[in-house]
Each structure stands twice: as C-alpha cells, then as structure tokens.
Design a protein around this motif. Sequence first.
Motif, mmCIF file in Angstrom:
data_model
loop_
_atom_site.group_PDB
_atom_site.id
_atom_site.type_symbol
_atom_site.label_atom_id
_atom_site.label_comp_id
_atom_site.label_asym_id
_atom_site.label_seq_id
_atom_site.Cartn_x
_atom_site.Cartn_y
_atom_site.Cartn_z
ATOM 1 N N GLY A 209 2.914 -0.215 -3.715
ATOM 2 C CA GLY A 209 1.609 0.409 -3.872
ATOM 3 C C GLY A 209 0.700 -0.330 -4.835
ATOM 4 O O GLY A 209 -0.380 0.161 -5.163
ATOM 5 N N SER A 210 1.094 -1.515 -5.284
ATOM 6 C CA SER A 210 0.270 -2.233 -6.266
ATOM 7 C C SER A 210 -0.753 -3.159 -5.598
ATOM 8 O O SER A 210 -1.497 -3.862 -6.283
ATOM 9 C CB SER A 210 1.159 -3.011 -7.243
ATOM 10 O OG SER A 210 1.866 -4.035 -6.567
ATOM 11 N N GLU A 211 -0.792 -3.154 -4.285
ATOM 12 C CA GLU A 211 -1.871 -3.784 -3.517
ATOM 13 C C GLU A 211 -2.122 -5.250 -3.868
ATOM 14 O O GLU A 211 -3.279 -5.692 -3.960
ATOM 15 C CB GLU A 211 -3.166 -2.965 -3.670
ATOM 16 C CG GLU A 211 -2.986 -1.513 -3.256
ATOM 17 C CD GLU A 211 -4.288 -0.734 -3.219
ATOM 18 O OE1 GLU A 211 -5.290 -1.270 -2.728
ATOM 19 O OE2 GLU A 211 -4.304 0.429 -3.681
ATOM 20 N N THR B 167 0.817 -1.217 0.000
ATOM 21 C CA THR B 167 0.000 0.000 0.000
ATOM 22 C C THR B 167 0.851 1.267 0.000
ATOM 23 O O THR B 167 0.315 2.370 -0.011
ATOM 24 C CB THR B 167 -0.917 0.062 1.242
ATOM 25 O OG1 THR B 167 -0.114 -0.134 2.413
ATOM 26 C CG2 THR B 167 -2.001 -0.994 1.190
ATOM 27 N N CYS B 168 2.168 1.098 0.041
ATOM 28 C CA CYS B 168 3.069 2.247 0.215
ATOM 29 C C CYS B 168 2.656 3.022 1.472
ATOM 30 O O CYS B 168 2.348 4.220 1.405
ATOM 31 C CB CYS B 168 3.093 3.139 -1.018
ATOM 32 S SG CYS B 168 4.456 4.333 -0.958
#
Lengths: 457, 457
Positions: A197-199, A146-147
């Motif tokens: 952040g690519s979940e 999720t960063c």
Amino acid sequence: MLSRTQQKALKRIVGEGRFLTDEAARSVYAFDASGLSGTALAVCFPKTTEEISKLLAFCHNDGIPVYPRGAGSGRTGGAVPTVPGIVVSLERMNRVIEVSQKDMLTVVEPGVITGDLQGLVMRHGLFYPPDPASLSFCTIGGNVATCAGGPKAVKYGVTRDYLLGLEAVRADGSVLTLGGRTVKASSGYSLKDLMCGSEGTLSIFSRITLRLIPRPVAEGVMFACFSSPEGAAHAALEIFSMGLVPRTCEFMDRTCSRLVTREGGFPVDQETLGAMLILESDGSPGSVADELDAMKVACQKAGSFYSKVAESCEESNTIWSLRRTLSQRVRQLGYPNKVSEDIVVPRGRLPEIVGRLEAIERHFGIKIVSFGHLGDGNLHVNVLYHGDRENELIDEVIDSIFRETLKLSGRVSGEHGIGLTKRKYLTWELDVVTLGTMRGIKDLFDPKAILNPGKVF
Amino acid sequence: MLSRTQQKALKRIVGEGRFLTDEAARSVYAFDASGLSGTALAVCFPKTTEEISKLLAFCHNDGIPVYPRGAGSGRTGGAVPTVPGIVVSLERMNRVIEVSQKDMLTVVEPGVITGDLQGLVMRHGLFYPPDPASLSFCTIGGNVATCAGGPKAVKYGVTRDYLLGLEAVRADGSVLTLGGRTVKASSGYSLKDLMCGSEGTLSIFSRITLRLIPRPVAEGVMFACFSSPEGAAHAALEIFSMGLVPRTCEFMDRTCSRLVTREGGFPVDQETLGAMLILESDGSPGSVADELDAMKVACQKAGSFYSKVAESCEESNTIWSLRRTLSQRVRQLGYPNKVSEDIVVPRGRLPEIVGRLEAIERHFGIKIVSFGHLGDGNLHVNVLYHGDRENELIDEVIDSIFRETLKLSGRVSGEHGIGLTKRKYLTWELDVVTLGTMRGIKDLFDPKAILNPGKVF
C-alpha cells in the motif's frame, strides 16, 4: 533532461534495448489509467533485482526522480511521472518463479499479470483470491503497491492478506528481504506490511511471495432486486447477521441496475427497480446450495421484490454478465466525462452512504452512478458529466462525496490508493501527527525524495 | 533511581493510587512469564490516553525508560524492565468500549483480557478467533504487540488479520490514530500493521479496534494417531492438498502423545504411538461432519493407525482434554527446568522439521518435547533438563533448533515475538540491510530509546 553521461550510464545498467528515450515510449509511459500525465525522460525495463538496485543507486546519487510502474492500470495517477524523471516499468520482470503446492505459495516477479497468475495456480488446484477489476492486465507488483482488493475481498481479504514475503529495493539501491515463506511470523517489525500500500514511494518490489489457499470445489451465484439502494444495503447487513459470508456481494445502484437488466431477459420491473445485489457463494457443493438459499431468504427479508439463484452454468454466466457489461452500458449513457472515486465505509453505515450518494446526486443535479463491493462497504462512485473536467461543480460534488464518507467513519480510499488525485482527501482523513509520522517514514526510506515524488502526500 | 521531583510529577499525572514504588509492586512487575526479571523503579497504571501521553512526554523529556505491559504473559521477556525504568501496566485500561453487530467490530482498551472479549462477542453472535494459549489472562494489547496467534490461526489467521484500528501514543507523547472502522482501506502507509508485532518498542497502544466475524454455528473435533511425527506432518499436508482447511490442526510429538493417551481411555497402542493430531472443523452442521470424515480419510491415507471423530459433546471434551492436560503431564515428567521455543517453517517442510527435532534430541541426548499448531508450520519446542539453565549444552541445543529451522526457510518466532530471548536468533534470520532498516524505524519513533529498551534488537 538527462545528460548524455547519465543516459550512457543508465543504458549500461539495463542494456541498450531496455532503456528507451524515443518520443513514442516517453509519451506512452507518461500516462496511466487515471488519464493524467507527466513527463517521462526515459523508460527503463529492468529484468533483475540487481538492475533495479543499480538503477536506483545511480538515480539516488544523481537525484533523478524514479517512477516504478506495473501496468499503469491505477486510477489515482500513482504511476504518473509528475516531476520529470525515469519510468521504471516492471513489465519485463514477469516470471512466475515457483508455485509450491506443499508450501501453498507462489513466488513471482512484480510484473506478473494478476489474472494469469490466478489461472496458473488454479491449474495446480490452488487459489489466489484478490481480483481487482483490471486483473486481466494489472500486475501483482501494482496490486501490492496499492493493496488491491476486488469483489472476492469480502470473503477472502485483500492483497495484504496474501503477502508472505517481499524483496524490495530501497531508494539508495540496498535490498530488503522481508517476510518469507511461512504463513505466520513475529520476527521484528512487519516491514512487508508497511510496503504493502505504499504506492511505490518507499521501495521498488523485485520479488513477491504470495500465500495460496485450496481452490474451492463448488461455486454458485444469485441476484436480488430491491426498490431502493437502502434495501440492498440492509440485505447485505442481514446476510452477515445470519452468519453468512458471501464470496462476493456486488452492488449496483438505481441507474446501474436498470441499465443492466433492461435487456437481460429477467422479468424485473424497471419502474420498481432501485438497486441490485449479485451474490456468490463457494465451498462444498452442499454448502453452496444452502448458502445461496439462505442469502435469498435474507434478501427477501430485507424487501427484495425479485431474486434468482442460478440453476445452471448458463444462468450463472447470464447473471455475471449483468455485472460485466456494466461499464460498457454506463458509457452508453453518453456522458463524455467521468470521475471515478473509490470510497469505503463501515459495514453498518451502508444504508446511510447509499442514501447520501442519492441525495448528493439530487442536490447537485448531476449524474452519479455507484456500484461495487457492498459487503466490504467499498463502493466505486462515478460522477458523469458533460463539459469541462475542471468544472468547479464537479470538485464540489467530489468534495461532498468524501465529506459524507468521512462523516460516516469511512476512509477516502478502499483499494485504489491515494496517488495524485486523492492527496487532498487524505489530509481530510488523517490528523497532523499521523500524516507527519507517515512523512517521517517516507524521509527515512527515501531521504532525497526520488521515489515516485508527489504521490500520497 | 527516580528523583523526588520526578516521582511527584509522575504521581500527579496518574494520581496517587496508580503510581506505585513499594517493594512488592516493583518486584511483581519486574518479572514476566519468561522467568526473566529486571528493575522496575515504579509501576504506573494509566486509565486514559491522555495519561499515557503525559507519562510518555514526561519520561521522554527526562530520558526515563518506559516498559509497557499487558498481563506479563509473554514468553520471550518482552515486558521485563531490563534497564531500570518505569513499568506502565495497561491492566486498568480494560473497558470494552463498543461491540457493534452492524459494523462487526469491537473497540477495546488494551488491558481487556482476550478470553473475556471472546466470550462477550460470542454472546452477540460474533467471533474473535485469535486464541493464544494464555487467553484466560493475556491482554489484547499484548496480543497486538506480539501479533499473537493460537490454534485457530490455521483457519482464521493471527491478531494482525483482525486489527482494524489503533490509537497509539508515540514516545514523545503525541497520539497516532491509525486505521479505522472499515474492513479495507488504502489510505497512506499502514502504520497499524507496523505497530502490530512491534513489542512495545514503537508506541503504547491506548485503544484498539478489532474486526469480528460471524460465529460459526457448528463445530466438531477428531484425533488421529501416527507411528511417527513425520506421518502426522504428512497427514497435515494431505488435508490441505484435499482442499480442506481445519479450524485447528494441533500436533503432539512422540513423548506428548504417549503422555496424554496413557490414561485417556482410548485403545491406542502406546508402543506404536509416535505422534498425534487433533483436528477441528467448524461451519454449518453438514459441512462439519463432511469435513471431519474427509480429514479422517486424509489421516488414514497418511498412515494413521487409529483415529476417532467425536460423536458427542462428551467425546469432544475428552479429546480436547488430551491437549489441555498436556502442559501438566509434561511437568509430571519431573524435569525441573524447561526452555520453550516457538518456531515456524513453511508448511511443506513440516515432515522435515519434526524429523530434525527428533534427530537433535538423539544427538544431544536431551529431552525435547514439541507440540503446537502444525497446520501453520508453527511448533512449540520445549527443551527439558535437570541442572543449570545456563548450561552450555542447552544453548547448543537451542542454537541447533533455530539453525535447522532457518535451513528449512523457517522463521525464529511464529507468534511469541523476539523480546529479549530471541535477539540473537533474529540476527540469524534477517540480513544487515533489513535489520538496519528496522533500527531506523525504531530511531524514528523513539529517538531517545525510552520505549522498551533492549527488546527486539
């Protein structure tokens, strides 16, 4: 439903005890902290990259949806098995493989608890700054997915800023080795940054290398009270314009600041109180004292009517406990339902956004409390209500919050990701070409759409 | 060759004066700072995103190779038109559109000169740290394309760390709007980070939003002399282990340090001199003085036999001039030919890499000088020689340098990118799956391979 053959094959990959299909396991892993749930056909607990690779190769072949999961602490439903599938929990991959003082990095498996890692590297004289609120139970893997940020991001940046290397398994089971152990590099496309952040929609992380920095030797804290949220926002801008970068710059709106100071023992006039900032500084002992004094001056200049620099460890704890007890006190307001949103605006738009949140609260006659990382422009906005969650009014309120955020050049997620709950708003933020390109990337990495389907888009 | 119809169409897009096909223009833009050259069929100077978009749509349709170009200051041949095609120079798109003190950011066109931007934001009390050696003529667009660094990266990070938003035109002419004006976000895949370091192979940047930070109020410099390169490397590690993060930590090897101190006026024994560090600190005046003193102690602890903290502006200039005059003095060594490489290793491997570079020099009996950003583990290694560039021995020397770098978990490019000259070494660094995935990304963004063909892969 998984066929008996499929179950047998999957069991063979991770071993009997780490492939669960019983009712209890399937229910627990069907939920995450968003409160949403789906259907877990089974829960797997791989322990090696090879097991993840084999699991994915099998599911890819059979077209079985796979849901990677850290601690399930995400707020946007990112770990929920929307379409029935297999939950791959990384919690048993929780070894810290290395802490290198010389290279100033750590190599960990994805299931390591963020707070545990922070404590461990601290004992080596090192510091891993990202500190999401859930740090005592969330995992590094989820943080990368999720960063994640946290209060200290204002000075130290978010998870991306510490991600040096990543081993990630693609949907077809092939293994990517991204980045490495150096603090800089310009060797081909930065796929590790694409993964961050690519979940869980592009790959499953199996090993993570994180940059560490020297542990600051001193720290200090202060708080300042304002008659309005705009005053607090102006103070944050004033602090930056003086060249100061606080380690944290946490905001509490009118409701929040009144709730936490009611019994705090500080002589704060509740009637006047409209917002509060908690500010931290770290560095050398001398610079911390200087910085706190300068921040106090900045707050006063922006109209703070009361402020206090902690002069002892005890006072520091008392001030931080104001922030720590916040969630509990918000619960005491007695609203059975809550929707928490995570928005971010450019720093200069802080006074406007806090003003607009108050306006939305008034306009809809609904309780909104906001707090969070004001220095980053990142606020957590909570809509509190009685009655039905699906209430149309609530949807309208949330829509208004995002509409105003975007009008101020903001973004629909600061650090929580998109998951399930923000998919609509992502289409508000991004244009068709950009969104289409992201979908193209998704198709490239996961042509059969088995990895965390239904998320982000 | 471009047909007359193609020339006419292209001329219509950018206007007569900004589409050149004359011999002189075509020769100038066939080269870059790598010394390599190709064939420019024409040179275009677009001034708007729309012009770039139309140019690309046309070339995409007709299958004409396009070479985006900043200042041509790259060292790896990234701007060279390998296959005959059109050079798209972004140098006329050089407007600073905005400097926002409140949002602490700047919005620029890609052709803005890095040093000019630094000066401009400085006058607003702000700071843009990335400082590649070519900053007086290189462009921000090129910096984003290679993820440029510079001496200050050790404290402040590289270009990526300042890239907030990016408008980028895809090969087919469609326009991506990536990132934005907020300091954090977790809204979909971070395509701006994928673009950063993609060396013009995925898109042409048309507008760039950069984060700025407060300008440090004070700065100071010192230098320290060691009897061996390993000593200097150990000193750098000692500094970090004391919790200090210098603003710059520049290294010069035996040859370099002797060259620059010969006439510097400092009482340094040339016979003993084996390496030098130049160290800077910035922050508040008090912390700068403290930090320089502490770094001096660290250097002494690591065996420095002479060190000097600048006590006046004049002394600071004298110390920095040691570094600034380095290239000139290396030229005075009288070698007609030079290959400059850019390597990076994990911090803890610094003593080993500098030792191995000396060993390579001895083994091949060839002159190697190295200097650079030791604090990052990032060294610029220059092989100097008489005779033919294509000399087999030189290839062997370069191969050895990269082989040793990779053995120490290093990477084949710290901040210069891959371009043409390092393609072989990228295949040494990356495995087949990772490299194949990068190629997949390239195909997704540029299916007809018109954007900077032949680069990176």
